[in-house]
Design a protein around this motif. Structure first.
Motif, PDB file in Angstrom:
ATOM      1  N   GLU A 149      -0.478  10.096 -10.918  1.00 10.81           N
ATOM      2  CA  GLU A 149       0.963  10.093 -11.133  1.00 10.81           C
ATOM      3  C   GLU A 149       1.730   9.481  -9.972  1.00 10.81           C
ATOM      4  OE1 GLU A 149       2.577  13.826 -12.306  1.00 10.81           O
ATOM      5  OE2 GLU A 149       1.101  14.120 -13.878  1.00 10.81           O
ATOM      6  N   ARG A 150       1.214   9.643  -8.754  1.00 11.98           N
ATOM      7  CA  ARG A 150       1.928   9.170  -7.568  1.00 11.98           C
ATOM      8  C   ARG A 150       0.990   8.427  -6.626  1.00 11.98           C
ATOM      9  NH1 ARG A 150       3.706  14.823  -6.214  1.00 11.98           N
ATOM     10  NH2 ARG A 150       4.595  15.397  -8.201  1.00 11.98           N
ATOM     11  N   ALA A 151       1.601   7.791  -5.646  1.00  6.71           N
ATOM     12  CA  ALA A 151       0.839   7.134  -4.585  1.00  6.71           C
ATOM     13  C   ALA A 151       0.230   8.203  -3.667  1.00  6.71           C
ATOM     14  CB  ALA A 151       1.761   6.217  -3.788  1.00  6.71           C
ATOM     15  N   PRO A 152      -0.792   7.869  -2.902  1.00  5.62           N
ATOM     16  CA  PRO A 152      -1.388   8.862  -1.996  1.00  5.62           C
ATOM     17  C   PRO A 152      -0.387   9.357  -0.955  1.00  5.62           C
ATOM     18  CG  PRO A 152      -2.771   6.922  -2.154  1.00  5.62           C
ATOM     19  CD  PRO A 152      -1.508   6.610  -2.864  1.00  5.62           C
ATOM     20  N   GLU A 153      -0.496  10.620  -0.589  1.00  6.52           N
ATOM     21  CA  GLU A 153       0.422  11.209   0.382  1.00  6.52           C
ATOM     22  C   GLU A 153      -0.075  11.044   1.815  1.00  6.52           C
ATOM     23  OE1 GLU A 153       1.118  15.231  -0.767  1.00  6.52           O
ATOM     24  OE2 GLU A 153       2.103  14.655  -2.628  1.00  6.52           O
ATOM     25  N   SER A 180       0.808  -1.224   0.000  1.00 12.15           N
ATOM     26  CA  SER A 180       0.000   0.000   0.000  1.00 12.15           C
ATOM     27  C   SER A 180       0.845   1.280   0.000  1.00 12.15           C
ATOM     28  CB  SER A 180      -0.951   0.013   1.186  1.00 12.15           C
ATOM     29  OG  SER A 180      -0.239   0.121   2.390  1.00 12.15           O
ATOM     30  N   ASP A 181       2.110   1.194   0.379  1.00 17.29           N
ATOM     31  CA  ASP A 181       2.962   2.387   0.375  1.00 17.29           C
ATOM     32  C   ASP A 181       3.438   2.751  -1.035  1.00 17.29           C
ATOM     33  OD1 ASP A 181       2.785   2.676   3.108  1.00 17.29           O
ATOM     34  OD2 ASP A 181       4.596   1.503   3.502  1.00 17.29           O
ATOM     35  N   TYR A 182       3.366   1.801  -1.971  1.00 20.48           N
ATOM     36  CA  TYR A 182       3.947   2.016  -3.287  1.00 20.48           C
ATOM     37  C   TYR A 182       2.931   2.076  -4.422  1.00 20.48           C
ATOM     38  CZ  TYR A 182       7.643   0.223  -0.360  1.00 20.48           C
ATOM     39  OH  TYR A 182       8.497   0.018   0.673  1.00 20.48           O
ATOM     40  N   VAL A 183       1.671   1.786  -4.132  1.00 19.52           N
ATOM     41  CA  VAL A 183       0.681   1.635  -5.184  1.00 19.52           C
ATOM     42  C   VAL A 183      -0.039   2.947  -5.477  1.00 19.52           C
ATOM     43  CG1 VAL A 183      -1.218   0.984  -3.665  1.00 19.52           C
ATOM     44  CG2 VAL A 183      -1.140   0.067  -5.944  1.00 19.52           C
ATOM     45  N   LYS A 184      -0.429   3.128  -6.736  1.00 22.77           N
ATOM     46  CA  LYS A 184      -1.273   4.258  -7.100  1.00 22.77           C
ATOM     47  C   LYS A 184      -2.726   3.810  -6.970  1.00 22.77           C
ATOM     48  CE  LYS A 184       0.025   4.836 -11.316  1.00 22.77           C
ATOM     49  NZ  LYS A 184       0.176   5.437 -12.642  1.00 22.77           N
ATOM     50  N   THR A 185      -3.628   4.751  -6.748  1.00 23.18           N
ATOM     51  CA  THR A 185      -5.031   4.393  -6.583  1.00 23.18           C
ATOM     52  C   THR A 185      -5.765   4.279  -7.908  1.00 23.18           C
ATOM     53  OG1 THR A 185      -5.615   6.707  -6.256  1.00 23.18           O
ATOM     54  CG2 THR A 185      -5.171   5.392  -4.288  1.00 23.18           C
TER      55      THR A 185
END
Length: 142
Positions: A43-47, A33-38
């Protein structure tokens, strides 16, 4: 008694996500879950640190309101427009793996059940959300 329809969605999701994190051991963030995009258009994973619990609470609310509902229809709710540089915008669906894993965890917790038509909320899940809504409604009224 207040229901999910009587309280603001953002406040309810925030309260339920905190409660899911603290009181339901079946609902845990996967390692990935730290590396996945939603979604593929992101462009990035959630902050946000606890985004998994927020998404799980939002899914629980959505199943409550739209049952029976499947992963495919939920992917449409959590998708968005793909905005690349020079090409026209196109809709992209949200991540099915995130939705599927969250729903499976909600099933293990006994809040959601699987049926041939799609996922449905159990009586325990309905009463849990109604109780959370009532608590929130009393806070908002005061």
């Amino acid at each position: 008694m207040a229901t999910v329809n009587d309280v603001p969605a953002d406040k309810l999701i925030e309260e339920v996500s905190k409660d899911l994190k603290e009181n339901f051991e079946e609902i845990q963030e996967p390692e990935w879950s730290d590396y996945v995009k939603t979604a593929s258009n992101k462009e990035r994973a959630p902050e946000q640190r606890d985004w998994w619990f927020t998404r799980t609470a939002a899914l629980l609310r959505k199943v409550y309101l739209k049952q029976p509902i499947g992963v495919g229809r939920l992917r449409k709710y959590y998708g968005g427009k793909d905005k690349s540089e020079s090409t026209p915008e196109h809709f992209q669906k949200g991540s099915g793996s995130i939705i599927r894993t969250s729903l499976q965890q909600l099933e293990e917790a006994g809040l959601v059940t699987k049926s041939p038509e799609g996922r449905k909320i159990t009586s325990e899940g309905r009463s849990y959300l109604d109780q959370s809504s009532s608590k929130l409604y009393n806070k908002v009224v005061e």
